[in-house]
Structures are given as structure tokens and as C-alpha cells.
Design a protein around this motif. Structure first.
Motif, short mmCIF file in Angstrom:
data_model
loop_
_atom_site.label_atom_id
_atom_site.label_comp_id
_atom_site.label_asym_id
_atom_site.label_seq_id
_atom_site.Cartn_x
_atom_site.Cartn_y
_atom_site.Cartn_z
N PHE A 71 0.82 -1.22 0.00
CA PHE A 71 0.00 0.00 0.00
C PHE A 71 0.85 1.26 0.00
CE2 PHE A 71 -2.75 3.00 2.59
CZ PHE A 71 -3.57 3.35 1.53
N GLN A 72 2.02 1.23 0.65
CA GLN A 72 2.91 2.38 0.74
C GLN A 72 2.17 3.63 1.24
OE1 GLN A 72 6.54 2.72 -0.31
NE2 GLN A 72 6.16 0.64 0.42
N PRO A 73 1.69 3.61 2.47
CA PRO A 73 0.88 4.74 2.98
C PRO A 73 1.69 6.01 3.17
CG PRO A 73 1.42 3.23 4.75
CD PRO A 73 1.89 2.56 3.49
N ASP A 74 0.98 7.13 3.13
CA ASP A 74 1.58 8.42 3.47
C ASP A 74 1.49 8.70 4.96
OD1 ASP A 74 2.12 9.11 0.72
OD2 ASP A 74 -0.04 9.48 0.51
N ALA A 75 0.57 8.02 5.65
CA ALA A 75 0.42 8.18 7.09
C ALA A 75 -0.19 6.89 7.64
CB ALA A 75 -0.45 9.38 7.43
N ILE A 76 0.11 6.60 8.89
CA ILE A 76 -0.39 5.38 9.54
C ILE A 76 -1.04 5.77 10.86
CG2 ILE A 76 0.25 3.19 10.65
CD1 ILE A 76 2.51 2.94 8.61
N TYR A 91 5.63 -3.09 13.04
CA TYR A 91 5.98 -2.73 11.65
C TYR A 91 6.59 -1.33 11.60
CZ TYR A 91 5.17 -1.50 6.72
OH TYR A 91 5.31 -1.08 5.42
N CYS A 92 5.93 -0.37 12.25
CA CYS A 92 6.40 1.01 12.23
C CYS A 92 7.76 1.14 12.92
CB CYS A 92 5.38 1.92 12.89
SG CYS A 92 3.83 2.09 11.98
N LYS A 93 7.91 0.47 14.06
CA LYS A 93 9.16 0.57 14.79
C LYS A 93 10.32 -0.01 13.98
CE LYS A 93 9.91 1.91 18.12
NZ LYS A 93 10.45 3.28 18.30
N ARG A 94 10.10 -1.15 13.34
CA ARG A 94 11.18 -1.79 12.59
C ARG A 94 11.60 -0.97 11.38
NH1 ARG A 94 9.46 -8.21 12.51
NH2 ARG A 94 9.80 -8.59 14.74
N ARG A 95 10.68 -0.24 10.82
CA ARG A 95 10.99 0.55 9.62
C ARG A 95 11.25 2.01 9.92
NH1 ARG A 95 8.65 -3.91 8.31
NH2 ARG A 95 8.73 -4.81 6.21
N GLY A 96 11.18 2.38 11.18
CA GLY A 96 11.44 3.77 11.55
C GLY A 96 10.39 4.73 11.05
N LEU A 97 9.13 4.31 11.03
CA LEU A 97 8.05 5.14 10.49
C LEU A 97 7.26 5.81 11.62
CD1 LEU A 97 6.60 2.68 7.80
CD2 LEU A 97 8.44 4.37 7.56
N VAL A 329 0.58 12.29 11.03
CA VAL A 329 1.99 12.64 10.81
C VAL A 329 2.45 12.00 9.50
CG1 VAL A 329 4.32 12.46 11.72
CG2 VAL A 329 2.39 12.76 13.28
N PRO A 330 2.81 12.82 8.50
CA PRO A 330 3.23 12.25 7.21
C PRO A 330 4.51 11.43 7.33
CG PRO A 330 2.74 14.60 7.02
CD PRO A 330 2.78 14.28 8.48
N ILE A 331 4.57 10.36 6.58
CA ILE A 331 5.78 9.56 6.49
C ILE A 331 6.71 10.22 5.48
CG2 ILE A 331 6.72 7.33 5.75
CD1 ILE A 331 4.07 6.07 6.67
N PRO A 332 7.93 10.54 5.86
CA PRO A 332 8.86 11.17 4.91
C PRO A 332 9.02 10.31 3.66
CG PRO A 332 9.75 11.24 7.13
CD PRO A 332 8.53 10.37 7.19
N LYS A 333 9.12 10.95 2.52
CA LYS A 333 9.19 10.22 1.25
C LYS A 333 10.39 9.28 1.21
CE LYS A 333 5.53 11.89 -0.68
NZ LYS A 333 4.36 11.01 -0.92
N ASN A 334 11.47 9.69 1.83
CA ASN A 334 12.66 8.84 1.84
C ASN A 334 12.83 8.15 3.19
OD1 ASN A 334 13.22 11.03 3.39
ND2 ASN A 334 15.27 11.41 2.52
#
Length: 346
Positions: A71-76, A91-97, A329-334
Motif C-alpha cells: 500500500f505504501q501509505p503516506d500516514a499510519i 511494523y512502524c518501529k522496525r521501519r522507523g516510520l 503525521v506524514p511519512i517522509p518520502k525517503n
């Protein structure tokens, strides 16, 4: 914006949390956002012990991770502290999101009532679960201050709305029982304290609209009470509008959305002066809060239906959705990072 909304509370569950999340999703889509819900019905589930209506998506982590990656979300937003919420947090913690979360239910109190687990342990878990959320959305000012006092660092105020087109004054002829009709609607479970209502010695007819693990016990103990099960949409609206007083005996709800639905239907509220009712019933023209619940009912019977309706019109689901949107909170593009090799297989 592409929003991933992860929740363990979803139909066929019937409660204010489900109503809130479904309505917010619809409102955000109407604004123009893409909302993908990640819910128990999309996974293999098992019934919750002592509460089979609630299905738990145990072992959901691998499938959830795959779907979120696709899905590649912009926010979770993580709405609940159940298996799906736990997997999404991991999931968020492991990916730093970054992510946001919400506090809908007094999880610690409910577990304490059912198992005897100390409240301190329950709140330790909740502080850990929400501790790294960017914002913890809470429904009332009272709850926000309580969570701060309990050591939560990030609560923000996120109120609720009501569908004032569906819930509106209607003919009370829908129910022909002796008046006054005193009605409760919601889960029939120990944490709702329904027996405090059913045991009142008052004239008229008592109704319970809802279902749950305590229904059989209470039906047997109070045969004069009308138990009608869950009602939805127009059916629920007709029952609410036909009542003379809506009785809300819970001492553990964080908000009590159904109180707004009753007020929008022109029905005053009787409740205990505790968190939830104290933050919803802010005027003595629309309800009575008293430790003597029978007195609260007697006072509420004298209140004006038009005052109740006008009060409820102040609560908008669109405003609620816009506030929710502002907290995301938006997820940074990179910012999305692949997990390390040792995380991929854990």
C-alpha cells in the motif's frame, strides 16, 4: 493522502469505536483521501475468550506487513491495542516510520474487571504501546488530563460527532409500552454496569437495545425488562427516539457516543457523574448526572426535547474528521527503511 488505518475493532462488532472509525474513514474519503482499513475480517481470527463477538487476528504480522508494504501509505494510524495494533506498531518501529494512535477504550479497567489483573499492569502496557506514537488521540478533556497524570506524554483532544439526519426526533408511538420508557443501548457486558439501571425501582418500562456476554444472565434476573438485541440504522434510531430517557449507567466509557445519538433524537440522558458523561452532558438542560441514578432519571424526564436536539447539532462528524486529519503525521518520502536481516525473520 494515502492513510493506513489499523484497527482490531470492526464489524461485526457493534460499539462506538466501530462507529467512529467507520464514519471517520467515510468522511476522509469524501474529502479526497485514500483510506485503506486493515481489520480483523481480512485475517484468520479466533474468538476472544469470554467475549466471542470479538474476533482476534492472532498471527497477523506477516500478512499485515506484506499489505502495508504494497500500500505504501503516506500516514499510519493505529486505533487499537489488540493483535493488529501490536503488529502495526512493530511494523512502524522496525521501519522507523512515524505513526499516530488513539485511546478509545479503558482496556486496563476492562481486563481488571474480567481477570483481576492490577490496573497498574494494564496501564504499564498501555504506556508502552502508545509511548512512541507521535500523537495519542483522546476523546475528552478529562481523559486527556488523566492520561497525562498516568505518565502518557503525547495525548491530544479529538472529540466526536453524530449523524443528526439519522438520529432525529420521531414519533414515540413506535413503542406502545407503559410510560415512561427508559432505554439503554450498547454492549451488554459487565463493564457497562447495566444492572445499576435494571435494578432501579421506577415506574414505566425498561428497554435494553444491544447484546453481549451478560445478556442471558440479566434477562433471567430481570424478566420484566425488554431485551431486543442489537438494532442498526433506522431501527436503532426509532428505538432511541421512542424513549423518554436514555439511561447510561457505565462508569468506564471514555466518551459514550450513543449519548449524543439519544440527544440528537430529542431524548435527555441520565447517567452517573463520571468521565464520559461529564464531558458529553455539559448542560443541565439536556441531562442529569447524579450518583443516585433513579434521581437522575426523574430529573431527566422533565427536560425539553428541543433543547436536547439543539445541543447535539453542535457535534459534526466532518469537523471530527478534519481534526483527525490535522493530527496525522506524514511519512517522509525517503523515510521508509527495509528491516535488517535479523528483523525479517523474527
Amino acid at each position: 493522502m494515502k492513510l493506513a488505518l489499523i484497527t482490531d475493532a470492526w464489524p461485526p462488532q457493534t460499539n462506538g469505536v466501530v462507529t467512529t472509525l467507520r464514519t471517520i474513514s467515510e468522511q476522509l474519503r469524501a474529502i479526497g483521501h485514500t483510506v485503506e482499513t486493515f481489520t480483523p475480517d481480512q485475517f484468520r481470527t479466533w474468538p476472544c475468550p469470554s467475549y466471542p463477538e470479538i474476533r482476534l487476528a492472532l498471527g497477523c504480522g506477516p500478512k499485515l506487513r506484506t499489505r502495508l508494504d504494497a500500500f505504501q501509505p503516506d500516514a499510519i494510524h493505529i486505533a487499537t491495542e489488540g493483535p493488529l495494533g501490536m503488529a502495526a506498531r512493530s511494523y512502524c518501529k522496525r521501519r522507523g516510520l512515524p505513526y499516530t494512535s488513539s485511546f478509545h477504550t479503558r482496556f486496563a479497567e476492562y481486563i481488571h474487571l474480567r481477570t483481576g489483573l492490577p490496573l497498574s499492569l494494564g496501564y504499564s502496557f498501555l504506556r508502552w504501546f502508545h509511548g512512541e506514537s507521535e500523537r495519542l488521540m483522546t476523546a475528552t478533556p478529562t481523559l486527556l488530563e488523566e492520561l497525562k497524570a498516568r505518565g502518557f506524554k503525547n495525548p491530544v483532544l479529538w472529540s466526536r460527532g453524530v449523524d443528526t439526519e439519522l438520529f432525529r426526533p420521531r414519533s414515540k408511538d413506535f413503542l406502545s409500552d407503559p410510560r415512561p420508557v427508559l432505554l439503554y443501548a450498547g454492549r451488554v457486558a459487565i463493564e457497562k454496569n447495566i444492572e445499576a439501571f435494571l435494578s432501579l425501582d421506577l415506574p414505566g418500562t425498561k428497554y435494553v437495545v444491544g447484546d453481549g456476554p451478560q445478556r442471558e444472565e440479566l434477562e433471567h434476573k430481570y424478566p420484566e425488562v425488554r431485551f431486543v438485541g442489537y438494532k442498526y440504522g433506522e431501527d436503532l434510531a426509532r428505538y432511541l427516539a421512542a424513549a423518554d430517557v436514555f439511561v447510561f449507567p457505565s462508569r468506564t466509557d471514555t466518551f459514550g457516543l450513543v449519548m449524543l445519538e439519544a440527544l440528537a433524537s430529542g431524548v435527555p440522558v441520565a447517567a452517573f457523574p463520571v468521565e464520559g458523561p461529564k464531558d458529553v452532558i455539559l448542560s443541565d438542560r439536556v441531562g442529569c448526572l447524579d450518583e443516585d441514578l433513579a434521581k437522575a432519571v426523574t430529573v431527566a424526564l422533565k427536560l425539553d426535547a428541543e433543547d436536547c436536539r439543539r445541543y447535539a447539532l453542535r457535534y459534526s462528524w466532518r469537523d471530527c474528521a478534519l481534526l483527525f486529519e490535522s493530527y496525522l503525521v506524514p511519512i517522509p518520502k525517503n523515510g521508509q527503511r527495509s528491516p535488517a536481516w535479523w528483523q525479517r525473520y523474527s
